[in-house]
Write a protein that holds these residues in place. Structure first.
Motif, PDB file in Angstrom:
ATOM      1  N   PRO A 141       2.024   2.353  -5.658  1.00  0.00           N
ATOM      2  CA  PRO A 141       1.638   3.564  -6.402  1.00  0.00           C
ATOM      3  C   PRO A 141       2.514   4.744  -5.995  1.00  0.00           C
ATOM      4  CG  PRO A 141      -0.289   2.465  -5.466  1.00  0.00           C
ATOM      5  CD  PRO A 141       0.908   1.804  -4.863  1.00  0.00           C
ATOM      6  N   ALA A 142       2.767   5.623  -6.926  1.00  0.00           N
ATOM      7  CA  ALA A 142       3.602   6.793  -6.646  1.00  0.00           C
ATOM      8  C   ALA A 142       3.007   7.652  -5.527  1.00  0.00           C
ATOM      9  CB  ALA A 142       3.776   7.617  -7.917  1.00  0.00           C
ATOM     10  N   LEU A 143       1.666   7.637  -5.436  1.00  0.00           N
ATOM     11  CA  LEU A 143       1.013   8.428  -4.400  1.00  0.00           C
ATOM     12  C   LEU A 143       1.437   7.984  -3.006  1.00  0.00           C
ATOM     13  CD1 LEU A 143      -1.059  10.610  -3.675  1.00  0.00           C
ATOM     14  CD2 LEU A 143      -2.838   8.841  -3.771  1.00  0.00           C
ATOM     15  N   TRP A 144       1.768   6.704  -2.851  1.00  0.00           N
ATOM     16  CA  TRP A 144       2.168   6.200  -1.538  1.00  0.00           C
ATOM     17  C   TRP A 144       3.459   6.863  -1.047  1.00  0.00           C
ATOM     18  CZ3 TRP A 144       1.144   0.310  -0.481  1.00  0.00           C
ATOM     19  CH2 TRP A 144      -0.217   0.038  -0.691  1.00  0.00           C
ATOM     20  N   LEU A 145       4.286   7.297  -1.975  1.00  0.00           N
ATOM     21  CA  LEU A 145       5.545   7.940  -1.591  1.00  0.00           C
ATOM     22  C   LEU A 145       5.297   9.285  -0.906  1.00  0.00           C
ATOM     23  CD1 LEU A 145       7.673   7.195  -4.779  1.00  0.00           C
ATOM     24  CD2 LEU A 145       7.466   5.837  -2.682  1.00  0.00           C
ATOM     25  N   VAL A 146       4.118   9.828  -1.144  1.00  0.00           N
ATOM     26  CA  VAL A 146       3.706  11.049  -0.454  1.00  0.00           C
ATOM     27  C   VAL A 146       2.826  10.705   0.742  1.00  0.00           C
ATOM     28  CG1 VAL A 146       2.455  13.232  -0.669  1.00  0.00           C
ATOM     29  CG2 VAL A 146       3.827  12.378  -2.587  1.00  0.00           C
TER      30      VAL A 146
END
Length: 320
Positions: A141-146
């Motif tokens: 998920p893109a959130l994991w990149l944060v």
């Protein structure tokens, strides 16, 4: 020694050795489990690399190099090995194997290294982990990149910062801010490990405030505390580069420096004469490979008392 915050060198090595042993075990089990299940092990190629790097780190820690050198090399291996594991993961949940060990690395860095260095290390680990998430075949998920960089940086600041504070409080005198007895022992051991290989000498100087009891009795304990703080500040500012100063207790301070007494004796004598309050000084030197801090302090104390007796006798003769 300049990069280390104050953690006992051998303790830092032991903690790192335990961490590398854990990496070897967990990542090794992951590779073995994949092979037992009939897989090629391709998805766990990163874990195999991490196992190899961890084993090399353990070998480095077992050498006789300086503690700080062993620690730095082994830590560099661990810091690069952990993020690399994520490069080959095909399942998103497998990336947790990257996050948790990276957080522990950030905590260790914040505890073992100076704050500025530790923050750069944590940032580097975060960037490597982020690159691995982006490059790896596992869809995340893109959130994991944060989430991943945030967790790594926050763990270093929160838990590592707490550990660093505890270490600092354990090694420094709360009144004067210089090293306490335990802190001087840490610095002495660090100097000894570096100099012993060159068969060099270590010098210890002891400073004792003259008439400190009279200061407390006539001007009060706050004045005595101010005197001790002023002396600690003066010693810290005047000592040779690389030397360490600490308070042994009461009105007695100690300084430890690399090199023979002939290099430092005049400097230490000048420092004692220029302190805000008159103080007596005593000195001792010993080969680094044979030196024992307690014995050197005892020898410096004997020299201090001898010098004080001679000075008082000379003053008495002048009065007569």
């Amino acid at each position: 020694m300049s990069f280390v915050s104050g953690m006992v060198p051998e303790t830092a090595v032991k903690v790192l050795r335990t961490y590398l042993l854990a990496l070897t075990m967990f990542y090794g089990l992951a590779v073995v489990a994949e092979l037992i299940e009939g897989g090629s092990g391709a998805a766990y190629r990163g874990e195999a690399i991490a196992v190899a790097a961890s084993l090399v780190g353990l070998i480095v820690l077992g050498t006789r190099f300086d503690s700080a050198v062993r620690q730095s090399v082994a830590f560099a291996l661990a810091s690069t090995a952990v993020p690399i594991t994520g490069l080959f993961h095909e399942l998103p949940q497998a990336q947790v194997w990257v996050l948790v060990p990276s957080m522990l690395l950030a905590v260790y860095a914040r505890t073992a290294y100076r704050t500025s260095v530790a923050r750069l290390i944590a940032l580097g680990i975060s960037v490597l982990s982020l690159v691995c998430l982006v490059v790896a075949p596992a869809p995340v998920p893109a959130l994991w990149l944060v989430l991943f960089p945030s967790c790594i940086l926050a763990s270093g600041e929160i838990f590592g910062g707490l550990h660093a504070t505890l270490v600092r409080q354990a090694l420094n005198d709360p009144l004067t801010g210089v090293r306490n007895r335990a802190g001087i022992e840490v610095d002495f051991a660090a100097m000894q490990s570096v100099v012993a290989r060159r068969r060099g000498l270590l010098t210890v100087a002891v400073f004792d405030v003259d008439g400190f009891k009279q200061i407390n009795d006539t001007r009060g304990h706050p004045a005595g505390d101010e005197t001790l703080t002023a002396i600690a500040d003066a010693l810290s500012a005047a000592l040779p580069k690389g030397a360490s100063v600490g308070r042994l207790g009461g009105d007695e301070f100690v300084a430890v420096a690399v090199g023979p007494l002939s290099d430092h004796g005049q400097t230490f004598t000048r420092i004692a004469a220029s302190l805000p309050t008159p103080a007596s000084a005593g000195f001792a030197e010993a080969p680094a490979d044979l030196a024992a801090l307690d014995e050197m302090i005892a020898a410096a104390d004997r020299d201090l008392y001898r010098s004080r007796r001679l000075r008082r006798a000379a003053e008495s003769n002048r009065i007569e």
